[in-house]
Design a protein around this motif. Sequence first.
Motif: not given
Length: 214
Positions: A196, A198-201
Amino acid sequence: MRFAQPVLLSLALGLLLGGCDRNFNNQRVATYAPGAPMPAIQAVPSALVAQLKTTPAGGLDQASLADLNTLLARQGRLSQQTLTLRPATPGGEQVATRLAQVLRQLGVRQVIVAPTQLQRSGDTDLQVVSEAVVAQVPDCLIRDPDSVTVKPFTAIGSLGCANRANIARMVADPRDLNRAQALDGGDGIAATNAVDRYQRHETVELLDINFNKD
């Protein structure tokens, strides 16, 4: 009876050709025979020292920061290291206190700040000692570049060296290379949170300590 002589001749010719083929195959296999097997990768105790120099602003100079980051990277995961900070000057004592806090936040479990020894040696204000169990990863370069086109497998070296080296670098606890241990229970929540982030930077930055930014 008239067919006995051709049969014997054919049998002798077949045995002769079979022997030649076997000798030729042995020579071909010898050309591509692998070298000596690579020994198992072991984890051994390692201790490294970095001599650091402070700046008038209360930080570390660029060379000291580079040496510190190199030291920590070579000793493996921070959670597996025991760090001892030995200040030699009042400036080194001040930096040691702040450095210990940063290292604990980064995951170092054991950080020891030794008493200040006012015996400055050269330009050293602070000495950092890292103790850890580190895997001895082999160097997987081509063993003999001059004969790589003639005897490729022998010239390259032990097959699987790069694969074993990569696995050794990825082991969370290098001591597992010496003796296997039972796996702990899986933590699906931690794995999901990492994806999560990683996907939200919102990934965590790599280790790069720089007190000059404070």
